[in-house]
Design a protein around this motif. Structure first.
Motif, mmCIF file in Angstrom:
data_model
loop_
_atom_site.group_PDB
_atom_site.id
_atom_site.type_symbol
_atom_site.label_atom_id
_atom_site.label_comp_id
_atom_site.label_asym_id
_atom_site.label_seq_id
_atom_site.Cartn_x
_atom_site.Cartn_y
_atom_site.Cartn_z
ATOM 1 N N THR A 142 32.394 47.207 143.390
ATOM 2 C CA THR A 142 33.220 48.194 144.087
ATOM 3 C C THR A 142 33.819 49.191 143.105
ATOM 4 O O THR A 142 33.792 50.410 143.338
ATOM 5 C CB THR A 142 34.347 47.478 144.859
ATOM 6 O OG1 THR A 142 33.766 46.697 145.907
ATOM 7 C CG2 THR A 142 35.331 48.470 145.456
ATOM 8 N N ILE A 143 34.358 48.697 142.000
ATOM 9 C CA ILE A 143 34.963 49.575 140.993
ATOM 10 C C ILE A 143 33.921 50.548 140.437
ATOM 11 O O ILE A 143 34.172 51.754 140.308
ATOM 12 C CB ILE A 143 35.589 48.745 139.858
ATOM 13 C CG1 ILE A 143 36.844 48.020 140.365
ATOM 14 C CG2 ILE A 143 35.923 49.622 138.647
ATOM 15 C CD1 ILE A 143 37.328 46.911 139.449
ATOM 16 N N THR A 144 32.746 50.035 140.118
ATOM 17 C CA THR A 144 31.704 50.881 139.539
ATOM 18 C C THR A 144 31.274 51.967 140.511
ATOM 19 O O THR A 144 31.136 53.140 140.131
ATOM 20 C CB THR A 144 30.501 50.008 139.120
ATOM 21 O OG1 THR A 144 30.946 49.035 138.161
ATOM 22 C CG2 THR A 144 29.398 50.838 138.497
ATOM 23 N N LEU A 145 31.099 51.610 141.771
ATOM 24 C CA LEU A 145 30.748 52.606 142.792
ATOM 25 C C LEU A 145 31.882 53.617 142.981
ATOM 26 O O LEU A 145 31.650 54.824 143.124
ATOM 27 C CB LEU A 145 30.425 51.895 144.105
ATOM 28 C CG LEU A 145 30.014 52.679 145.354
ATOM 29 C CD1 LEU A 145 31.194 53.258 146.107
ATOM 30 C CD2 LEU A 145 29.020 53.791 145.026
ATOM 31 N N ALA A 146 33.114 53.137 142.947
ATOM 32 C CA ALA A 146 34.274 54.009 143.197
ATOM 33 C C ALA A 146 34.430 55.085 142.128
ATOM 34 O O ALA A 146 35.064 56.116 142.376
ATOM 35 C CB ALA A 146 35.547 53.179 143.298
ATOM 36 N N LEU A 147 33.857 54.882 140.948
ATOM 37 C CA LEU A 147 33.918 55.897 139.904
ATOM 38 C C LEU A 147 33.177 57.169 140.295
ATOM 39 O O LEU A 147 33.387 58.225 139.697
ATOM 40 C CB LEU A 147 33.346 55.346 138.588
ATOM 41 C CG LEU A 147 34.163 54.237 137.928
ATOM 42 C CD1 LEU A 147 33.379 53.613 136.786
ATOM 43 C CD2 LEU A 147 35.501 54.768 137.435
ATOM 44 N N ASP A 148 32.310 57.094 141.312
ATOM 45 C CA ASP A 148 31.654 58.292 141.840
ATOM 46 C C ASP A 148 32.629 59.172 142.613
ATOM 47 O O ASP A 148 32.404 60.370 142.760
ATOM 48 C CB ASP A 148 30.503 57.908 142.780
ATOM 49 C CG ASP A 148 29.299 57.372 142.044
ATOM 50 O OD1 ASP A 148 29.118 57.731 140.866
ATOM 51 O OD2 ASP A 148 28.538 56.598 142.644
ATOM 52 N N ARG A 208 22.403 47.703 132.603
ATOM 53 C CA ARG A 208 21.868 48.336 131.389
ATOM 54 C C ARG A 208 22.900 49.250 130.750
ATOM 55 O O ARG A 208 23.088 49.247 129.522
ATOM 56 C CB ARG A 208 20.595 49.107 131.724
ATOM 57 C CG ARG A 208 19.888 49.719 130.511
ATOM 58 C CD ARG A 208 18.551 50.313 130.909
ATOM 59 N NE ARG A 208 17.693 49.263 131.442
ATOM 60 C CZ ARG A 208 16.885 49.423 132.483
ATOM 61 N NH1 ARG A 208 16.842 50.578 133.131
ATOM 62 N NH2 ARG A 208 16.134 48.418 132.905
ATOM 63 N N ALA A 209 23.600 50.023 131.577
ATOM 64 C CA ALA A 209 24.581 50.972 131.048
ATOM 65 C C ALA A 209 25.758 50.263 130.385
ATOM 66 O O ALA A 209 26.212 50.663 129.310
ATOM 67 C CB ALA A 209 25.076 51.883 132.170
ATOM 68 N N VAL A 210 26.272 49.191 131.020
ATOM 69 C CA VAL A 210 27.415 48.494 130.430
ATOM 70 C C VAL A 210 27.002 47.738 129.176
ATOM 71 O O VAL A 210 27.786 47.609 128.224
ATOM 72 C CB VAL A 210 28.107 47.569 131.461
ATOM 73 C CG1 VAL A 210 27.349 46.275 131.684
ATOM 74 C CG2 VAL A 210 29.536 47.267 131.043
ATOM 75 N N ALA A 211 25.769 47.267 129.133
ATOM 76 C CA ALA A 211 25.267 46.608 127.918
ATOM 77 C C ALA A 211 25.249 47.587 126.750
ATOM 78 O O ALA A 211 25.748 47.291 125.648
ATOM 79 C CB ALA A 211 23.865 46.060 128.173
ATOM 80 N N LYS A 212 24.687 48.770 126.970
ATOM 81 C CA LYS A 212 24.624 49.780 125.902
ATOM 82 C C LYS A 212 26.006 50.250 125.497
ATOM 83 O O LYS A 212 26.289 50.448 124.315
ATOM 84 C CB LYS A 212 23.756 50.952 126.361
ATOM 85 C CG LYS A 212 22.276 50.601 126.457
ATOM 86 C CD LYS A 212 21.448 51.805 126.888
ATOM 87 C CE LYS A 212 19.960 51.433 126.940
ATOM 88 N NZ LYS A 212 19.126 52.569 127.406
ATOM 89 N N ALA A 213 26.889 50.422 126.489
ATOM 90 C CA ALA A 213 28.251 50.859 126.195
ATOM 91 C C ALA A 213 28.993 49.824 125.346
ATOM 92 O O ALA A 213 29.706 50.173 124.402
ATOM 93 C CB ALA A 213 29.008 51.111 127.494
ATOM 94 N N SER A 214 28.820 48.555 125.689
ATOM 95 C CA SER A 214 29.515 47.504 124.939
ATOM 96 C C SER A 214 29.070 47.482 123.476
ATOM 97 O O SER A 214 29.890 47.300 122.577
ATOM 98 C CB SER A 214 29.286 46.134 125.590
ATOM 99 O OG SER A 214 27.937 45.725 125.490
ATOM 100 N N LEU A 215 27.779 47.690 123.258
ATOM 101 C CA LEU A 215 27.270 47.706 121.883
ATOM 102 C C LEU A 215 27.772 48.918 121.115
ATOM 103 O O LEU A 215 27.999 48.840 119.901
ATOM 104 C CB LEU A 215 25.744 47.688 121.892
ATOM 105 C CG LEU A 215 25.109 46.343 122.268
ATOM 106 C CD1 LEU A 215 23.628 46.515 122.559
ATOM 107 C CD2 LEU A 215 25.310 45.310 121.163
ATOM 108 N N ALA A 243 24.590 54.747 135.958
ATOM 109 C CA ALA A 243 24.882 54.717 134.519
ATOM 110 C C ALA A 243 26.387 54.751 134.262
ATOM 111 O O ALA A 243 26.822 54.839 133.114
ATOM 112 C CB ALA A 243 24.205 55.897 133.820
ATOM 113 N N LYS A 244 27.185 54.659 135.314
ATOM 114 C CA LYS A 244 28.636 54.734 135.142
ATOM 115 C C LYS A 244 29.206 53.384 134.714
ATOM 116 O O LYS A 244 28.799 52.343 135.209
ATOM 117 C CB LYS A 244 29.291 55.212 136.437
ATOM 118 C CG LYS A 244 28.865 56.621 136.790
ATOM 119 C CD LYS A 244 29.900 57.360 137.572
ATOM 120 C CE LYS A 244 29.501 58.838 137.652
ATOM 121 N NZ LYS A 244 30.137 59.494 138.783
ATOM 122 N N VAL A 245 30.168 53.467 133.804
ATOM 123 C CA VAL A 245 30.827 52.267 133.285
ATOM 124 C C VAL A 245 32.327 52.507 133.292
ATOM 125 O O VAL A 245 32.805 53.509 132.738
ATOM 126 C CB VAL A 245 30.357 51.944 131.849
ATOM 127 C CG1 VAL A 245 31.114 50.728 131.307
ATOM 128 C CG2 VAL A 245 28.852 51.709 131.815
#
Length: 232
Positions: free
Chosen positions: A27-33, A116-123, A214-216
Motif C-alpha cells: 500500500t505504501i509503495t503504491l501510495a507514492l504514486d 528489484r528497485a528496493v534491492a538496488k536502492a538498499s545496496l 521502481a518507486k521506493v
C-alpha cells in the motif's frame, strides 16, 4: 556486504527493509504514486489528530477491515482509485506501521511490487549491512512476508558481487523460487484467507505483482517519502 533476515526487529544499524507484503508495504509503495508524504502512525486516535493537523487523508485497518471513520482502508487497489487533492496520507495498520517505530537504521519499504528497485536502492545507500525485516501477523510468522523477503534478497544477490548472505536469508530465497507455489501460499496464508473473507481478494493479486514499480519509500523523521537516488 552482509545480508540478513529478521522478524519484527532489525539487527542492523545501517539499512533495513521493512516487508509487510499483505498489505502495508505494498500500500505504501503504491501510495507514492499519489502522495508526496505518508505518515505512519500507531493508533487510530493518532491518525485523527494528524488529519486535523495536516489536512491529510487517513487510511488504515485493524484485523484487515477499514477503520470506522477513516477515509479509506489499507488497500492498494482502493487507494489507486481514490480521488483527493491532498498530498499527505496518514496510515495505521496492524503490523507494518507498528514495527517501523522500533527501527534505528535507514528504513526502506519493500514488497513484491518493488523487489528489484528496493534491492538496488538498499545496496546504493548501505555501508556494510542490509537487514530485511518481516512484519509478520500480530507477532506471529507470516509466510507471505518470508517469501516476499526471499524475492528481495534474490534481487540483492543478483546485484551484489560480494555479499555474505545469512542461511536464514538463503532459505527465504530458495522458498521463493517457484512463483506458482508462492502465489498459492499467499492466497492460503492466514492473511490471505482473512483478506478473502473481507472481500479483498484483488489486493492479494496486486501484492503478488513482481517489479511493477521502481518507486521506493524511505522512512525518516516519522515520514515516508520517495527515495531519490543518483542512479535514477
Amino acid at each position: 556486504m552482509k545480508i540478513t533476515l529478521s522478524f519484527e526487529q532489525t539487527i542492523s544499524e545501517d539499512v533495513s527493509i521493512m516487508v509487510d507484503v499483505l498489505r502495508a508495504s505494498s500500500t505504501i509503495t503504491l501510495a507514492l504514486d499519489k502522495f508526496e508524504k505518508i505518515i505512519p502512525c500507531f493508533t487510530p486516535e493518532d491518525a485523527f489528530k494528524l488529519k486535523d493537523e495536516t489536512g491529510g487523508i487517513i487510511a488504515g485497518e485493524r484485523k484487515g477491515a477499514k477503520i470506522e471513520g477513516f477515509d479509506i482502508g489499507n488497500s492498494p487497489n482502493a487507494i489507486k482509485e481514490f480521488k483527493t487533492d491532498s498530498s499527505t496520507m496518514i496510515l495505521t495498520t496492524s503490523n507494518g506501521t507498528r514495527i517501523l517505530e522500533k527501527m534505528n537504521s535507514k528504513v526502506l519499504i519493500g514488497c513484491m511490487n518493488n523487489a528489484r528497485a528496493v534491492a538496488k536502492a538498499s545496496l546504493e545507500i548501505a555501508c556494510d549491512h542490509i537487514d530485511v525485516v518481516m512484519a509478520g501477523v500480530w507477532k506471529n510468522f507470516a509466510i507471505e512476508d518470508f517469501l516476499a523477503a526471499g524475492e528481495i534478497i534474490s534481487e540483492i544477490s543478483k546485484a551484489c558481487n560480494n555479499c555474505e548472505i545469512s542461511e536464514y536469508a538463503q532459505a527465504a530465497v530458495l522458498a521463493s523460487r517457484n512463483y506458482e507455489l508462492v502465489k498459492k501460499a499467499f492466497y492460503e496464508s492466514t492473511s490471505g484467507n482473512k483478506l478473502k473473507s473481507l472481500g479483498y481478494e484483488k489486493d492479494i493479486a496486486f501484492c503478488l505483482e513482481k517489479n511493477s514499480t521502481a518507486k521506493v519509500g524511505i522512512y525518516d523523521k516519522r515520514n515516508i517519502t520517495q527515495l531519490e537516488l543518483s542512479s535514477q
